[in-house]
Design an enzyme around this catalytic site. Sequence first.
Site, PDB file in Angstrom:
ATOM      1  N   ALA A   1       0.845  -1.191   0.000  1.00  0.00           N
ATOM      2  CA  ALA A   1       0.000   0.000   0.000  1.00  0.00           C
ATOM      3  C   ALA A   1       0.881   1.241   0.000  1.00  0.00           C
ATOM      4  O   ALA A   1       2.081   1.181   0.286  1.00  0.00           O
ATOM      5  CB  ALA A   1      -0.903   0.003   1.231  1.00  0.00           C
TER       6      ALA A   1
ATOM      7  N   GLY B   1      -0.301  -5.202   0.949  1.00  0.00           N
ATOM      8  CA  GLY B   1      -1.572  -5.141   0.241  1.00  0.00           C
ATOM      9  C   GLY B   1      -1.532  -5.814  -1.117  1.00  0.00           C
ATOM     10  O   GLY B   1      -2.566  -6.268  -1.619  1.00  0.00           O
TER      11      GLY B   1
ATOM     12  N   GLU C   1      -2.134  -9.413  -0.385  1.00  0.00           N
ATOM     13  CA  GLU C   1      -3.542  -9.512   0.018  1.00  0.00           C
ATOM     14  C   GLU C   1      -4.462  -9.426  -1.196  1.00  0.00           C
ATOM     15  O   GLU C   1      -5.486 -10.118  -1.270  1.00  0.00           O
ATOM     16  CB  GLU C   1      -3.871  -8.423   1.034  1.00  0.00           C
ATOM     17  CG  GLU C   1      -3.204  -8.676   2.384  1.00  0.00           C
ATOM     18  CD  GLU C   1      -3.358  -7.525   3.359  1.00  0.00           C
ATOM     19  OE1 GLU C   1      -3.907  -7.735   4.444  1.00  0.00           O
ATOM     20  OE2 GLU C   1      -2.916  -6.400   3.019  1.00  0.00           O
TER      21      GLU C   1
ATOM     22  N   GLU D   1       4.066  -6.078   7.306  1.00  0.00           N
ATOM     23  CA  GLU D   1       3.432  -5.032   8.123  1.00  0.00           C
ATOM     24  C   GLU D   1       3.998  -4.913   9.534  1.00  0.00           C
ATOM     25  O   GLU D   1       4.039  -3.804  10.100  1.00  0.00           O
ATOM     26  CB  GLU D   1       1.916  -5.279   8.195  1.00  0.00           C
ATOM     27  CG  GLU D   1       1.160  -4.920   6.917  1.00  0.00           C
ATOM     28  CD  GLU D   1       1.154  -6.034   5.884  1.00  0.00           C
ATOM     29  OE1 GLU D   1       0.443  -5.905   4.881  1.00  0.00           O
ATOM     30  OE2 GLU D   1       1.864  -7.052   6.089  1.00  0.00           O
TER      31      GLU D   1
END
Length: 255
Positions: free
Chosen positions: A66, A112, A115, A135
Amino acid sequence: MSYENILLNKEDKISIITINRPESLNALNAKTIQELSAAFDELNSDTNCRAIIITGSGEKSFVAGADIKEFSDFGQDKAEELARTGHNSLFNKIENLSKPVIAAVNGFALGGGLELAMACHIRYASENAKLGLPEVTLGLIPGYGGTQRLPKLIGKGLANEMIFSAKMIPAQRAKEIGLVNEVYPIEDLLLKTKELAKIIAFNSPMAISKAIHAVNLSDTDKGFDTEIKYFGELFELDDKKEGVTAFIEKRKPGF
């Protein structure tokens, strides 16, 4: 609809979404998530589209996480809203889409990005791909489904190892543990992904839609009942009649 951060190409029954932010290794920012959500809505309502491929531009990165700068100063409420919005507008939408989505992971799939790939129904990767959830190195945990989808794909122990250590794993290791289906040279990745998409595209779209929803419930107490219900429902639809008739007549079905 026109897009700025993604490219959308339609080829016969297959549609290809390319995240096109090479200057940031295709990182997901709010605008890109919004455009992806809109693109999936568009394709889900397109009766000519039977299968969807999502990939990243270039040969370095699928999605390298992200865009951290966008949320670096968020508090709890805004952070929860960010995660919830992402779930509802994109990640859960992909997982529950009525059409199959294949991720062509062409490089880094981190945070992300991984994901996003895990929300897809099938994952192919290039030999140079690196996958991970980093993360915890930021004092965070995955917020777009990583703690939930990864254990279902590779088991709790391996998922804990990846999440707690934040280490990246190469594509071949990802295949060994079931995180990706196949691994190909980077120059063959999209071709091989298209080959699979074409096979899928000529099967019954109604049956595939029901299969997606049934498989998604496979780890709940509704799974078996849903399978039985959908199996019965399909007997009343034209796709079943065409498929069975074609089998009896020894020809290819025309779904």
